[in-house]
Motif scaffolding. Structure first.
Motif, PDB file in Angstrom:
ATOM      1  N   VAL A  49       8.902   1.245  -2.288  1.00 44.18           N
ATOM      2  CA  VAL A  49       8.522   2.662  -2.350  1.00 44.18           C
ATOM      3  C   VAL A  49       7.627   2.993  -1.170  1.00 44.18           C
ATOM      4  N   ALA A  50       7.489   4.279  -0.900  1.00 49.03           N
ATOM      5  CA  ALA A  50       6.538   4.718   0.120  1.00 49.03           C
ATOM      6  C   ALA A  50       5.130   4.502  -0.430  1.00 49.03           C
ATOM      7  N   ILE A  51       4.204   4.228   0.449  1.00 52.63           N
ATOM      8  CA  ILE A  51       2.830   3.978   0.029  1.00 52.63           C
ATOM      9  C   ILE A  51       2.278   5.144  -0.803  1.00 52.63           C
ATOM     10  N   GLU A  52       2.679   6.356  -0.447  1.00 53.41           N
ATOM     11  CA  GLU A  52       2.202   7.543  -1.154  1.00 53.41           C
ATOM     12  C   GLU A  52       2.722   7.614  -2.591  1.00 53.41           C
ATOM     13  N   GLU A  53       3.788   6.879  -2.868  1.00 49.69           N
ATOM     14  CA  GLU A  53       4.399   6.913  -4.194  1.00 49.69           C
ATOM     15  C   GLU A  53       3.895   5.815  -5.127  1.00 49.69           C
ATOM     16  N   LEU A  54       3.080   4.906  -4.598  1.00 48.20           N
ATOM     17  CA  LEU A  54       2.549   3.835  -5.443  1.00 48.20           C
ATOM     18  C   LEU A  54       1.699   4.412  -6.568  1.00 48.20           C
TER      19      LEU A  54
END
Length: 82
Positions: A49-54
């Motif tokens: 996942v994108a870091i922002e979605e963690l």
């Protein structure tokens, strides 16, 4: 990503933080933030996942998984070497 020789904060980066016009607590937080960003990047990559979605749940699960690897396979197999 091969984490066997990965550094969360390089010597040069630490020296740059030392040179900054920051208080000791601010320097500590700066080092922690840089290291945390690098670790979150690894977690996001491994989770796909994108870091922002963690999510906090994914981060906790990752730490549990890394701890299990360390206990079962040894410290060299884990991402965090402590």
């Amino acid at each position: 990503m091969d984490n066997s020789s990965f550094q969360f904060l390089t010597k040069e980066e630490s020296q740059e933080v030392d040179k900054a016009l920051l208080s000791s607590p601010e320097k500590f937080l700066t080092r922690l933030t840089i290291s945390s960003f690098r670790l979150l990047t690894i977690i996001a990559e491994q989770e796909g996942v994108a870091i922002e979605e963690l999510t906090p749940e994914q981060i906790i699960a990752w730490f549990e998984k890394d701890g299990k690897i360390r206990r079962e396979e040894g410290i060299e197999a884990a991402t965090l070497k402590w």
